[in-house]
Design an enzyme around this catalytic site. Structure first.
Site, PDB file in Angstrom:
ATOM      1  N   HIS A  73       0.847  -1.184   0.000  1.00 47.22           N
ATOM      2  CA  HIS A  73       0.000   0.000   0.000  1.00 47.22           C
ATOM      3  C   HIS A  73       0.894   1.248   0.000  1.00 47.22           C
ATOM      4  O   HIS A  73       2.114   1.159   0.167  1.00 47.22           O
ATOM      5  CB  HIS A  73      -0.944   0.002   1.211  1.00 47.22           C
ATOM      6  CG  HIS A  73      -0.252  -0.124   2.521  1.00 47.22           C
ATOM      7  ND1 HIS A  73      -0.353  -1.229   3.331  1.00 47.22           N
ATOM      8  CD2 HIS A  73       0.592   0.717   3.162  1.00 47.22           C
ATOM      9  CE1 HIS A  73       0.379  -1.059   4.405  1.00 47.22           C
ATOM     10  NE2 HIS A  73       0.968   0.107   4.328  1.00 47.22           N
TER      11      HIS A  73
HETATM   12  C1  T46 Z   1       3.123   0.801   6.809  1.00 46.73           C
HETATM   13  C2  T46 Z   1       3.909  -0.433   7.104  1.00 46.73           C
HETATM   14  C3  T46 Z   1       5.380  -0.170   7.219  1.00 46.73           C
HETATM   15  C4  T46 Z   1      -3.847  -0.352  13.655  1.00 46.73           C
HETATM   16  O1  T46 Z   1      -4.939  -0.586  14.220  1.00 46.73           O
HETATM   17  N1  T46 Z   1      -3.103   0.710  14.024  1.00 46.73           N
HETATM   18  C5  T46 Z   1      -1.909   1.013  13.452  1.00 46.73           C
HETATM   19  O2  T46 Z   1      -1.266   1.997  13.839  1.00 46.73           O
HETATM   20  C6  T46 Z   1      -1.444   0.174  12.381  1.00 46.73           C
HETATM   21  C7  T46 Z   1      -0.125   0.490  11.710  1.00 46.73           C
HETATM   22  C8  T46 Z   1      -2.201  -0.891  12.007  1.00 46.73           C
HETATM   23  N2  T46 Z   1      -3.385  -1.162  12.635  1.00 46.73           N
HETATM   24  C9  T46 Z   1      -4.148  -2.361  12.250  1.00 46.73           C
HETATM   25  C10 T46 Z   1      -4.680  -2.377  10.835  1.00 46.73           C
HETATM   26  C11 T46 Z   1      -4.681  -3.845  10.501  1.00 46.73           C
HETATM   27  O3  T46 Z   1      -5.873  -4.435  10.991  1.00 46.73           O
HETATM   28  O4  T46 Z   1      -3.255  -3.476  12.343  1.00 46.73           O
HETATM   29  C12 T46 Z   1      -3.514  -4.414  11.329  1.00 46.73           C
HETATM   30  C13 T46 Z   1      -2.273  -4.682  10.496  1.00 46.73           C
HETATM   31  O5  T46 Z   1      -1.954  -3.502   9.741  1.00 46.73           O
HETATM   32  P1  T46 Z   1      -1.404  -3.560   8.225  1.00 46.73           P
HETATM   33  O6  T46 Z   1      -1.977  -4.740   7.547  1.00 46.73           O
HETATM   34  O7  T46 Z   1      -1.622  -2.224   7.619  1.00 46.73           O
HETATM   35  O8  T46 Z   1       0.150  -3.811   8.495  1.00 46.73           O
HETATM   36  P2  T46 Z   1       1.345  -3.719   7.442  1.00 46.73           P
HETATM   37  O9  T46 Z   1       2.493  -4.345   8.096  1.00 46.73           O
HETATM   38  O10 T46 Z   1       0.942  -4.223   6.094  1.00 46.73           O
HETATM   39  O11 T46 Z   1       1.604  -2.136   7.264  1.00 46.73           O
HETATM   40  C14 T46 Z   1       2.051  -1.373   8.360  1.00 46.73           C
HETATM   41  C15 T46 Z   1       1.357  -0.012   8.393  1.00 46.73           C
HETATM   42  O12 T46 Z   1      -0.065  -0.209   8.410  1.00 46.73           O
HETATM   43  C16 T46 Z   1       1.700   0.841   7.203  1.00 46.73           C
HETATM   44  O13 T46 Z   1       1.299   2.176   7.442  1.00 46.73           O
HETATM   45  O14 T46 Z   1       3.617   1.672   6.119  1.00 46.73           O
HETATM   46  O15 T46 Z   1       3.464  -1.152   8.266  1.00 46.73           O
END
Ligand code: T46
Length: 148
Positions: free
Chosen positions: A52
């Site tokens: 993303h």
């Molecule tokens: C990024 C990369 C480096 C939250 O509730 N609060 C938060 O602050 C974050 C970051 C995530 N979440 C929830 C949203 C999803 O349900 O945690 C779950 C996993 O998040 P996500 O699938 O977005 O994780 P990554 O590792 O794909 O991405 C994250 C960050 O979301 C993103 O901003 O740049 O790490």
């Protein structure tokens, strides 16, 4: 390094006898006001995360233990950065696509973010990202061409 990204290096204080301390001053080492911190750990080696971009968010990623690879892209450029030293951070500005992969078993990825969590700031569809990224970076790349 591609547009809107930068490798940051941090001071390491200490010695082999007593160990090391790395201070991170907000506004100096971390180039924005921090509103959120999170960390990612225990990621299987075969897992890939991210896929993303963010419309507004700026972040600094620091692998405080182990190692991980980060693919960063705009519509024109791409880099893969390996984070394997906690004295370096990867600054990722807005409108940059990111994918994280090859996490070592012990990897802990610490992230400083400029904004509170906001689902509407994410662009998760790559085609929509390409459209918005072309619009956003057009002027930046055109200015580069003029300077050559
Ligand atoms: C990024 C990369 C480096 C939250 O509730 N609060 C938060 O602050 C974050 C970051 C995530 N979440 C929830 C949203 C999803 O349900 O945690 C779950 C996993 O998040 P996500 O699938 O977005 O994780 P990554 O590792 O794909 O991405 C994250 C960050 O979301 C993103 O901003 O740049 O790490």
């Amino acid at each position: 390094m591609i547009k809107n990204c930068k490798l940051l290096s941090f001071r390491e204080l200490g010695n082999a006898e007593l160990g090391y301390l790395t201070p991170l001053e907000i506004g100096e080492d971390i180039p924005f006001a921090v509103n959120r911190i999170y960390y990612i750990s225990d990621v299987p080696f075969t897992a890939c995360r991210g896929f993303h971009s963010h419309r507004k968010l700026e972040q600094v990623l620091i692998c405080v233990k182990g190692n991980v690879k980060i693919r960063i892209k705009t519509y024109l450029e791409e880099d893969i950065v390996e984070l394997n030293n906690s004295n370096y951070g990867l600054y990722i500005g807005n409108m940059v696509w990111r994918e994280m992969f090859d996490f070592s078993e012990d990897a802990v990825l610490l992230v400083f973010a400029s904004e509170h969590y906001d689902e509407s700031d994410y662009i998760k569809d790559y085609n929509i990202y390409l459209e918005e990224s072309k619009e956003y970076f057009k002027i930046v790349y055109e200015n580069d061409e003029r300077e050559v």
